[in-house]
Write an enzyme that holds these catalytic residues in place. Structure first.
Site, PDB file in Angstrom:
ATOM      1  N   GLY A 608       0.814  -1.210   0.000  1.00  0.00           N
ATOM      2  CA  GLY A 608       0.000   0.000   0.000  1.00  0.00           C
ATOM      3  C   GLY A 608       0.838   1.246   0.000  1.00  0.00           C
ATOM      4  O   GLY A 608       2.045   1.220  -0.204  1.00  0.00           O
ATOM      5  N   GLY A 609       0.144   2.333   0.211  1.00  0.00           N
ATOM      6  CA  GLY A 609       0.751   3.643   0.063  1.00  0.00           C
ATOM      7  C   GLY A 609       1.742   4.018   1.151  1.00  0.00           C
ATOM      8  O   GLY A 609       2.469   4.989   1.007  1.00  0.00           O
ATOM      9  N   TYR A 610       1.781   3.273   2.209  1.00  0.00           N
ATOM     10  CA  TYR A 610       2.654   3.676   3.304  1.00  0.00           C
ATOM     11  C   TYR A 610       4.102   3.276   3.079  1.00  0.00           C
ATOM     12  O   TYR A 610       5.002   3.806   3.687  1.00  0.00           O
ATOM     13  CB  TYR A 610       2.240   3.025   4.621  1.00  0.00           C
ATOM     14  N   GLY A 611       4.298   2.281   2.207  1.00  0.00           N
ATOM     15  CA  GLY A 611       5.647   1.755   2.026  1.00  0.00           C
ATOM     16  C   GLY A 611       5.957   0.741   3.114  1.00  0.00           C
ATOM     17  O   GLY A 611       5.073   0.292   3.826  1.00  0.00           O
ATOM     18  N   LYS A 612       7.233   0.278   3.193  1.00  0.00           N
ATOM     19  CA  LYS A 612       7.642  -0.723   4.183  1.00  0.00           C
ATOM     20  C   LYS A 612       8.316   0.003   5.408  1.00  0.00           C
ATOM     21  O   LYS A 612       9.075   0.928   5.233  1.00  0.00           O
ATOM     22  CB  LYS A 612       8.631  -1.671   3.542  1.00  0.00           C
ATOM     23  N   ASP A 670     -14.407   6.437   4.458  1.00  0.00           N
ATOM     24  CA  ASP A 670     -13.969   5.991   3.141  1.00  0.00           C
ATOM     25  C   ASP A 670     -14.651   4.686   2.745  1.00  0.00           C
ATOM     26  O   ASP A 670     -14.007   3.751   2.283  1.00  0.00           O
ATOM     27  CB  ASP A 670     -12.451   5.854   3.118  1.00  0.00           C
TER      28      ASP A 670
END
Ligand SMILES: *[C@@H]1O[C@H](CO)[C@@H](O)[C@H](O)[C@H]1NC(C)=O
Ligand SMILES: *[C@@H]1O[C@H](CO)[C@@H](O)[C@H](O)[C@H]1NC(C)=O
Ligand SMILES: *[C@@H]1O[C@H](CO)[C@@H](O)[C@H](O)[C@H]1NC(C)=O
Ligand SMILES: *[C@@H]1O[C@H](CO)[C@@H](O)[C@H](O)[C@H]1NC(C)=O
Ligand SMILES: *[C@@H]1O[C@H](CO)[C@@H](O)[C@H](O)[C@H]1NC(C)=O
Ligand SMILES: *[C@@H]1O[C@H](CO)[C@@H](O)[C@H](O)[C@H]1NC(C)=O
Ligand SMILES: *[C@@H]1O[C@H](CO)[C@@H](O)[C@H](O)[C@H]1NC(C)=O
Ligand SMILES: *[C@@H]1O[C@H](CO)[C@@H](O)[C@H](O)[C@H]1NC(C)=O
Ligand SMILES: *[C@@H]1O[C@H](CO)[C@@H](O)[C@H](O)[C@H]1NC(C)=O
Ligand SMILES: *[C@@H]1O[C@H](CO)[C@@H](O)[C@H](O)[C@H]1NC(C)=O
Length: 868
Positions: A608-612, A670
């Site tokens: 997802g958009g948060y990255g690792k 959302d």
């Protein structure tokens, strides 16, 4: 590998939500944009170029602004909406109109699909100078509050279905020049100021026009209504039920030009108009006047062209000696006239005396004035202008200049036409000429105008002409062109020749696209999407897989209850208390590394958009993907009607839990089909709390937040007011319900699902006439039982005003009742196991993975809390 026990590791990193806004230097004050969005949100159609969020800077059709600087609050917006191609504009005038507080001109004329009542809030548009709602479908009373629009100079409410009485408060409109209430169903008496301190129409000393014909007015015309301070030119009270005599005070208004009081029950004697030197037209026909002689003004007034006194009980002599040269028509048919002076050498006017005693004398019937004029159907049609018309294709018509084009048409109507020879072309030429002058003066690209089919309307007695206006540069007008022409005619900016006034215009629908089907044009046009959602803010939404880094389990895990590592909701069904999160547990980092083969890339199923980064959540694997995948057919699951109902129920219960049982309550913010996960049994689980908001008690109902959400699902009221409530989730859920029945994305090819359903929906028809947009899959087997109820519920969820939307608890109940209707038990196993997935901490449960960044300690880590 055991699919059933796959483990996904979510690596939730310290993340930053990337918010890209498109709100670059809007030239429109946000209140105006919001008001406009809200006002037109439920309308079935809007101008094609209404794209973006900047009506002033974006050059939206029909909108004018007086100041483009966003910091200034002095913007004026003039709205001119008209019907658009093929589709009738349908909708209501909501109280949101009051947001456009700088409005000075409001013209919604000729939208027959605009119905309902005028909201009292219209009285808040204190700067309004011109209000024009001609020829719409409005009904109910004229609101009292219109009387507080004291800047009004032009008020045209004619040709609607208004009922009730004329409000006294209109007497406060001291600046009004044009007051048109004609062709409605208004009843009661004409209000004048009284000893109770109420104002009345007698106070309108600047009015030149009282147009109130074709209503149901009763009582007498008050003596007080007129006095010599007035500037009235046109007094039209024809086709009502007024009685008594004409007040003497009328004769003190020396500016009068047109007096039209026919078709009432007036009696007594004719007024004394001897000093009314401006009078051109008098129609007092079909009343009970019984003078014993025809007063001399009938023949002698210097400007008078037309006198219609037909169907009264007027007697005695008509003295034509010393007649005025302006006279064209005297109609005294059906009276008691006995004498004519002089008998010979009659002036060259149209004199009609049929059905009077004078015409019953022997031999008298030979006199031309005794003959009932044989009215040949009058004919006129603007001839070609020294050219030969060639045949035109499809909907095109040859203009007077022999150019094939698609004209804007409508009815040009005179209420007091004062020429009687309808075959004399010179009158029509004069109207054509003045129209062209006006269009040229206003730089409208008009090639030519054509008039045709002159006729008398037998109901209203009005004289009607068909008007066609041909474009010059292209073969069709664009919206600007049509709006401008219609505005000139609805606001009386076009001044016709004297013999045609007062006039009104009733514009017809205009097809901007030449009959092509709507869809074929609108795909390139993203403007037809719902107002509030239009390209507001580009959200980089945290997808439900945000931050996930999945790793496949190499070893087969044992199927064993105590080894099931996942948290569960345990609900005490009888106590009604909030379900509690049970069984959440810690995983050792080493274990996870082992299960995932050192977080190997090959085990990734998504990210997802948060990255690792460093913190992780371990989630249960949800094998059937998202609802969006299922509806689009991507997942290969056949979603029949019953399954969809269950999904709807599961998601609704999840949301109801968040709103009503979670402590503190949570607004998801959302809800969308890609955030609904389906487990093995296709139970729905609400996921992704990336935008969720916890509500502490003090905030309930009035949390102000930066607007976030996903286009297409975004609650318009939330968007406009930035006030977040649980009802915003209800809106998104309603959109989701529509997605469930149509299998369409909320915004597909520029069309917004909510509008599409409203457009097609007809509750009087089978399946509410929705066949064309229903997902064929649910129709495959049997008729989808309860679908109408389901759609109706969805429509309630997407109501414009949050207050009108049901709560999620009500929604749950309704869906349960639909499921019962289908013949299933909503509490059967597969339905009840629905739950929210990736749930917030349910109040006092301390979640193991706490993160300092989160302001609420019991919150599930992937739930981000908006800073206030
Ligand atoms: C008319 O205006 C006066 C003063 O401006 C105000 O006091 C009164 O309430 C108004 N009446 C109505 C019926 O609007
Ligand atoms: C006409 O009527 C208005 C309102 O009733 C009043 O203010 C005005 O003085 C009257 N004018 C005359 C000349 O009577
Ligand atoms: C006019 O009609 C009213 C009733 O509408 C009646 O009372 C009155 O006597 C009539 N007056 C004349 C002069 O005919
Ligand atoms: C008009 O009618 C009224 C009521 O019927 C009557 O009193 C009056 O005398 C009539 N006037 C004339 C001039 O006939
Ligand atoms: C008509 O008017 C003329 C002049 O105004 C007058 O001489 C004549 O007597 C009148 N005729 C009748 C029938 O009253
Ligand atoms: C037609 O009307 C015009 C304008 O009133 C007039 O000048 C002309 O004489 C009329 N023509 C005929 C044939 O009546
Ligand atoms: C009306 O006008 C037409 C054309 O201008 C003319 O031929 C006709 O004689 C006129 N009729 C009357 C009654 O004046
Ligand atoms: C044209 O416009 C000017 C000012 O804009 C106005 O004074 C004039 O009367 C107009 N002429 C016509 C024929 O409308
Ligand atoms: C005649 O006028 C009535 C009332 O204004 C209107 O409803 C009707 O459509 C008109 N008829 C025609 C043929 O224009
Ligand atoms: C509409 O037409 C007018 C005049 O032909 C033109 O100036 C204008 O640019 C057109 N607007 C659009 C949006 O095409």
């Amino acid at each position: 590998m055991d699919q059933q026990h796959k483990v996904i590791l979510l690596l939730v990193l310290l993340f930053q939500v990337l918010l890209v806004t498109s709100q670059t230097a809007s030239q429109t004050d946000n209140r105006d944009y919001s008001g406009l969005s809200s006002l037109t949100q439920s309308w079935s159609n809007r101008p094609q170029n209404w794209v973006g969020t900047d009506p002033c800077g974006g050059g939206w059709d029909g909108i004018r602004c007086s100041n483009s600087r966003i910091t200034q609050l002095t913007e004026k917006i003039a709205i001119i909406f008209r019907r658009l191609p093929n589709l009738d504009l349908r909708g209501q005038l909501s109280s949101a109109i009051q947001s456009l507080s700088e409005l000075d001109t409001l013209d919604l004329s000729y939208n027959t699909g605009l119905t309902g009542t005028i909201p009292p809030e219209i009285g808040n548009l204190k700067k309004l100078k011109s209000l024009s709602l001609v020829g719409c479908g409005f009904s109910g009373p004229i609101p009292d509050s219109i009387g507080s629009l004291t800047q009004l100079t032009f008020l045209a409410l004619n040709s609607n279905r208004f009922s009730g009485t004329i409000p006294h408060s209109l007497g406060n409109l001291s600046n009004v020049n044009w007051l048109d209430l004609a062709e409605n169903e208004i009843e009661g008496t004409i209000p004048v100021s009284d000893d109770q301190g109420r104002p009345g129409l007698d106070l309108l000393l600047n009015a030149q026009h009282f147009h109130m014909g074709n209503n149901k007015l009763t009582g007498t015309i008050p003596e007080k209504l007129f006095n010599s301070s007035m500037k009235l030119e046109h007094v039209l009270f024809d086709h009502n039920q007024l009685e008594g005599s004409i007040p003497r005070s009328l004769s003190t208004v020396s500016t009068l030009e047109v007096v039209y009081l026919s078709h009432n029950q007036l009696n007594g004697s004719l007024p004394d108009f001897n000093r009314m030197n401006s009078l051109t037209y008098v129609d007092l026909s079909d009343n009970g006047f019984n003078d014993s002689n025809i007063p001399s003004w009938v023949t002698t007034l210097p400007q008078l062209t037309t006198v219609i006194l037909q169907k009264n009980q007027l007697g005695g002599a008509l003295n034509l000696s010393g007649y005025s040269n302006s006279l064209q028509l005297i109609n005294l048919e059906d009276n008691e006239i006995t004498e004519l002076d002089p008998v010979n050498n009659l002036p060259n006017i149209e004199l009609r005396l049929a059905n009077n005693p004078i015409c019953r004398e022997s031999g008298a019937s030979e006199n031309s004035y005794c003959k009932q004029p044989v009215r040949n159907p009058s004919y006129y049609s603007t001839p070609p202008n020294n050219c030969s018309p060639s045949p035109c294709s499809s909907d095109h018509i040859s203009s007077p200049n022999c150019k094939c084009a698609f004209p804007y048409t409508g009815l040009l109507i005179s209420r007091a036409v004062s020429f009687s020879n309808f075959s004399n072309a010179s009158y029509y030429r004069e109207i054509e000429q003045t129209l062209m002058d006006t269009f040229r003066n206003q730089s409208i690209p008009v090639d030519s105008v054509s008039l045709s089919d002159p006729s008398r309307n037998s109901t209203s007695d009005n004289f009607e002409l068909t008007l066609q206006v041909f474009p010059s540069l292209t073969d069709r007008f664009n919206a600007t062109g049509v709006l401008t022409i219609a505005f000139l005619l609805s606001n009386q900016i076009y001044k016709p020749p004297e013999f045609f006034i007062p006039y009104i215009f009733k514009g017809a629908n205009y097809d901007f696209f030449g009959g092509e089907p709507e869809g074929s044009k609108s795909s390139s046009n993203t403007g037809v999407i719902v107002g509030a959602v239009v390209a507001v803010v580009v959200f980089v939404v945290l997808a439900f897989l945000a931050g996930m880094y999945a790793i496949r389990q190499k070893r087969r895990a044992k199927r064993s209850a105590d080894l099931n590592p996942f948290a569960n909701w345990e609900q005490n069904k009888n106590s009604g208390t909030a379900p509690q999160l049970k069984g959440a547990r810690w995983f050792a980092f080493d274990d996870l590394r082992k299960y995932t083969n050192n977080f190997s890339e090959s085990n990734t199923i998504g990210s997802g958009g948060y990255g690792k980064g460093e913190q992780m959540l371990v989630y249960e694997y949800i094998p059937n993907g998202t609802l969006m995948d299922s509806l689009s057919g991507k997942s290969g699951i056949w979603m029949d009607w019953i399954r969809r109902l269950k999904v709807a129920l599961g998601a609704a219960r999840g949301l109801a839990y968040l709103h009503e049982l979670a402590n503190p309550p949570i607004i998801h913010r959302d809800i969308k089909s890609s955030n609904i996960l389906l487990d093995h049994h296709l139970n729905a689980k609400v996921a992704d709390f990336g935008l969720s908001k916890l509500l502490v008690d003090s905030e309930r109902g009035h949390v102000t937040t930066q607007v976030k959400g996903t286009m297409g699902y975004l609650d318009p009221e939330y968007y406009m007011t930035q006030q977040l409530t649980e009802k915003s989730d209800v809106y998104s859920y309603g959109v989701l319900m529509l997605e469930l029945v149509t299998a369409r994305r909320p915004i597909e090819q520029g069309k917004y699902i909510v509008r599409e359903v409203i457009r097609v929906m007809d509750t009087s028809k089978d399946l509410y006439n929705l066949h064309s947009i229903l997902d064929p899959t649910i129709m495959k087997t049997t008729r989808p039982k309860g679908l109408e109820k389901f759609v109706m519920l969805a429509m309630r969820c997407v109501k414009e005003y949050a207050a009108e939307r049901p709560t999620m608890a009500e929604v749950v109940k309704e869906i349960e009742s639909i499921i019962e209707l289908v013949g299933l038990n909503p509490n059967s196993e597969s339905a009840t196991t629905s739950e929210t997935y990736e749930e917030a901490g349910g109040g006092n449960v301390q979640h193991p993975y706490r993160e300092e960044d989160f302001s609420y300690s019991g919150l599930f880590p992937s739930t981000r809390v908006e800073p206030q």
